[in-house]
Design an enzyme around this catalytic site. Sequence first.
Site, PDB file in Angstrom:
ATOM      1  N   TRP A 117       0.923  -1.267   0.095  1.00 57.59           N
ATOM      2  CA  TRP A 117      -0.119   0.027   0.077  1.00 57.59           C
ATOM      3  C   TRP A 117       0.766   1.304  -0.077  1.00 57.59           C
ATOM      4  CZ3 TRP A 117      -2.074  -3.195   4.382  1.00 57.59           C
ATOM      5  CH2 TRP A 117      -3.240  -3.866   4.216  1.00 57.59           C
ATOM      6  N   ILE A 120       2.534   2.282   3.338  1.00 56.20           N
ATOM      7  CA  ILE A 120       3.637   1.517   4.031  1.00 56.20           C
ATOM      8  C   ILE A 120       4.448   1.261   2.989  1.00 56.20           C
ATOM      9  CG2 ILE A 120       3.771  -0.448   5.260  1.00 56.20           C
ATOM     10  CD1 ILE A 120       0.935  -0.278   6.175  1.00 56.20           C
ATOM     11  N   CYS A 121       4.242   0.577   1.891  1.00 58.24           N
ATOM     12  CA  CYS A 121       5.044  -0.256   1.131  1.00 58.24           C
ATOM     13  C   CYS A 121       5.665   0.535   0.015  1.00 58.24           C
ATOM     14  CB  CYS A 121       4.509  -1.683   0.624  1.00 58.24           C
ATOM     15  SG  CYS A 121       4.142  -2.876   1.832  1.00 58.24           S
ATOM     16  N   VAL A 122       5.037   1.856  -0.131  1.00 55.52           N
ATOM     17  CA  VAL A 122       5.782   2.668  -1.077  1.00 55.52           C
ATOM     18  C   VAL A 122       6.293   3.762  -0.275  1.00 55.52           C
ATOM     19  CG1 VAL A 122       5.313   4.603  -2.906  1.00 55.52           C
ATOM     20  CG2 VAL A 122       4.189   2.238  -2.649  1.00 55.52           C
ATOM     21  N   PRO A 125       9.997   2.827   1.600  1.00 53.92           N
ATOM     22  CA  PRO A 125      11.400   2.820   1.022  1.00 53.92           C
ATOM     23  C   PRO A 125      11.505   4.251   0.133  1.00 53.92           C
ATOM     24  CG  PRO A 125       9.609   1.550  -0.212  1.00 53.92           C
ATOM     25  CD  PRO A 125       9.183   1.963   1.221  1.00 53.92           C
TER      26      PRO A 125
END
Length: 218
Positions: A117, A120-122, A125
Amino acid sequence: MSTGNKAGLGALLTPEESVLVLIDHQPFQFANLHSHEPTMVINNVVGLAKAAKVFDVPTILTTVLEDRGGLLLQGLQDVFPEQKPINRTFINTWQDERVVDAVKATGRKKLIIAGLWTEICVAMPAIQAADEGFEVFAVTDASGGASKEAHDMAVQRMVQAGVAPITWMAVLGEWQRDWAREKTVPGVADVQAQHGGGSGVAFTWEMQLLATHTVSEA
């Protein structure tokens, strides 16, 4: 903070400087995607991946706990059938040395990220990589969050960290840049026809009319 130019010609993307990382486009993530229509995100990320292939942009695929969260979206895997996604335990992709090493091995500094999502995951990083000197671009319409608010707040947070939000068609346009770049025009046309929505339909229609006109003249 990213040290790249934020304005001027140098701020735009080129295929030669770009590297693409696609993160966690998996069934579990899609199951709680509420910021966008899931089919739109699927269309956009597959279009983005195909564009990267047209322009020979190195593309890194990664998943998280795929034995539980599911395998990578099949349409995305089909673009790179020979590539096995890097399966992580880290939520933050940039903490997995295999991913970071793969990015650094390309020698490229314009890092383009899309994933599920966004919050979070974008964001994780993207924010970390921006601090390490990469020019980071988050493809907002090939990503999505658990809610519209979650997605929007993540984009705002990334912008504050120096990350540039961009859409997948804008990436395609900046990579092409000049229609005199004839080598990639057929590939770009195919991607637009398959994934460009109304523009793709109009282009296909135009090709049909041109073909009909040629036949009638003969």
